[in-house]
Design a protein around this motif. Structure first.
Motif, PDB file in Angstrom:
ATOM      1  N   PRO A  51      42.078  35.970  66.765  1.00  0.00           N
ATOM      2  CA  PRO A  51      43.334  35.403  66.272  1.00  0.00           C
ATOM      3  C   PRO A  51      43.607  35.867  64.837  1.00  0.00           C
ATOM      4  N   THR A  52      44.849  36.302  64.582  1.00  0.00           N
ATOM      5  CA  THR A  52      45.217  36.730  63.219  1.00  0.00           C
ATOM      6  C   THR A  52      46.639  36.257  62.898  1.00  0.00           C
ATOM      7  N   MET A  53      46.971  36.418  61.613  1.00  0.00           N
ATOM      8  CA  MET A  53      48.357  36.149  61.208  1.00  0.00           C
ATOM      9  C   MET A  53      49.056  37.464  60.862  1.00  0.00           C
ATOM     10  N   GLY A  54      48.466  38.586  61.276  1.00  0.00           N
ATOM     11  CA  GLY A  54      49.122  39.875  61.077  1.00  0.00           C
ATOM     12  C   GLY A  54      48.958  40.424  59.681  1.00  0.00           C
ATOM     13  N   SER A 109      37.645  45.215  61.684  1.00  0.00           N
ATOM     14  CA  SER A 109      36.196  45.111  61.925  1.00  0.00           C
ATOM     15  C   SER A 109      35.924  44.026  62.975  1.00  0.00           C
ATOM     16  N   LEU A 110      36.719  42.973  62.964  1.00  0.00           N
ATOM     17  CA  LEU A 110      36.565  41.919  63.979  1.00  0.00           C
ATOM     18  C   LEU A 110      36.935  42.473  65.362  1.00  0.00           C
ATOM     19  N   VAL A 111      38.032  43.224  65.399  1.00  0.00           N
ATOM     20  CA  VAL A 111      38.503  43.777  66.677  1.00  0.00           C
ATOM     21  C   VAL A 111      37.469  44.772  67.234  1.00  0.00           C
TER      22      VAL A 111
HETATM   23  P1  AMP Z   1      44.206  35.959  58.913  1.00  0.00           P
HETATM   24  O1  AMP Z   1      45.121  36.998  59.510  1.00  0.00           O
HETATM   25  O2  AMP Z   1      44.183  35.960  57.432  1.00  0.00           O
HETATM   26  O3  AMP Z   1      44.397  34.604  59.533  1.00  0.00           O
HETATM   27  O4  AMP Z   1      42.741  36.411  59.345  1.00  0.00           O
HETATM   28  C1  AMP Z   1      42.393  36.574  60.684  1.00  0.00           C
HETATM   29  C2  AMP Z   1      40.898  36.695  60.763  1.00  0.00           C
HETATM   30  O5  AMP Z   1      40.463  37.830  60.028  1.00  0.00           O
HETATM   31  C3  AMP Z   1      40.175  35.473  60.181  1.00  0.00           C
HETATM   32  O6  AMP Z   1      39.068  35.145  61.003  1.00  0.00           O
HETATM   33  C4  AMP Z   1      39.740  35.994  58.829  1.00  0.00           C
HETATM   34  O7  AMP Z   1      38.588  35.340  58.333  1.00  0.00           O
HETATM   35  C5  AMP Z   1      39.435  37.443  59.144  1.00  0.00           C
HETATM   36  N1  AMP Z   1      39.472  38.250  57.911  1.00  0.00           N
HETATM   37  C6  AMP Z   1      40.475  38.290  57.010  1.00  0.00           C
HETATM   38  N2  AMP Z   1      40.136  39.085  55.976  1.00  0.00           N
HETATM   39  C7  AMP Z   1      38.889  39.544  56.231  1.00  0.00           C
HETATM   40  C8  AMP Z   1      37.979  40.403  55.533  1.00  0.00           C
HETATM   41  N3  AMP Z   1      38.287  40.930  54.356  1.00  0.00           N
HETATM   42  N4  AMP Z   1      36.784  40.655  56.099  1.00  0.00           N
HETATM   43  C9  AMP Z   1      36.458  40.100  57.286  1.00  0.00           C
HETATM   44  N5  AMP Z   1      37.257  39.283  57.989  1.00  0.00           N
HETATM   45  C10 AMP Z   1      38.458  39.010  57.476  1.00  0.00           C
END
Ligand code: AMP
Length: 282
Positions: free
Chosen positions: A28-31, A39-41
């Motif tokens: 899940p992300t906010m784009g 890296s998560l993907v």
């Molecule tokens: P967000 O789009 O900000 O809601 O982030 C979506 C996911 O990406 C969340 O689980 C964040 O913790 C992760 N995330 C955001 N920035 C980073 C980063 N610099 N390194 C690793 N994970 C991140």
């Protein structure tokens, strides 16, 4: 890349994969995607048969309307960015109506006190919003594994608690923080920093690194004073909070205890942009 904009069309796809015993990973992300998201993907792609990435700026987790309005939105770029990584990613880009129906409201959650610390204390209702959107998204995507960054370490612990307390059948995977070359934790909000601010914001991770290197030899009280002093006369950065807290309870520590693991957490304002970061302590 297949893109779904509503749950009615996503659900049959998910069910067909589940009926074929395919493992579903979810990010899940906010784009306004960056290499931290990527890296998560990548990890999700390595560990699952199908990977769903959602892009949705969730209004209920914002305590500040201006922050919500100014949150960067670059949907075309985001899609291209993901496509470069893999055409197999399934993208879910819902709107408010698809997620919430008519009433864009939060449910209320208790996370055994995790919600009262740091971000919870400074952003009213934030973790109710996070709990709400993740409950809804987990129902829609039905993932086997879901991936969250340690960048939002408090959120990661809260998601673990949400899943445990509500017996949601998903495994939560925490992923390390990805940083810019100057050490600044990658964040969608960094896109709103000027060049000068971006450069100056490196000071946040420099400070956390100093705390990490002095942690074994310096008291928590002294470290807190040191951080306060460092930010006191900074021209670009305003400290909102700095805490050294127990990694599992998130309760701020006063004295170090041998069996506990600690992390340093920080929130800083750089111009109009609010930045957070954290590091594990030795
Ligand atoms: P967000 O789009 O900000 O809601 O982030 C979506 C996911 O990406 C969340 O689980 C964040 O913790 C992760 N995330 C955001 N920035 C980073 C980063 N610099 N390194 C690793 N994970 C991140």
């Amino acid at each position: 890349m297949v893109v779904y904009t509503d749950k009615e069309s996503l659900t049959p796809f998910i069910l067909s994969k589940k009926n074929n015993s395919k493992k579903i990973g979810f990010v899940p992300t906010m784009g306004a995607l960056h290499k931290g998201h990527l890296s998560l993907v990548k990890t999700a792609l390595d560990q699952n048969d199908v990977v769903v990435v959602s892009i949705y700026v969730n209004p209920t987790q914002f305590d500040n309307l201006k922050d919500l309005e100014n949150y960067p939105r670059i949907p075309v770029k985001d899609q291209q960015f993901l496509e470069q990584l893999s055409g197999d990613i399934v993208l879910y880009v819902p709107d408010n109506k698809d997620i919430y129906g008519r009433a864009v409201d939060s449910m209320n959650f208790r996370f055994d006190g995790l919600e009262h610390q740091m971000e919870g204390a400074h952003r009213d209702g934030h973790f109710d919003g996070v709990g709400t959107i993740l409950t809804l998204l987990f129902e829609i995507v039905q993932p086997d594994m879901a991936y969250f960054g340690e960048k939002d370490f408090q959120q990661l612990q809260i998601v673990r608690k949400l899943v445990e307390k509500n017996s949601i059948p998903v495994q939560i995977i925490g992923c390390p923080i990805v940083r810019e070359n100057n050490g600044l934790a990658m964040s969608s909000r960094n896109k709103r920093l000027s060049k000068k601010e971006f450069k100056e914001a490196a000071f946040i991770y420099e400070t956390l690194s100093e705390v990490r290197s002095k942690f074994s030899s310096t008291s928590i009280n002294k470290l807190k004073l040191l951080v306060k002093e460092r930010f006191l006369h900074h021209d670009y950065l305003k400290l909102e909070y700095f805490e050294i807290a127990n990694e599992s309870t998130l309760v701020p520590a006063i004295r170090k205890r041998k069996d506990n693991k600690y992390r340093a957490f920080i929130a800083v304002h750089c111009g109009e942009v609010r930045l957070i970061d954290n590091v594990a302590l030795p």
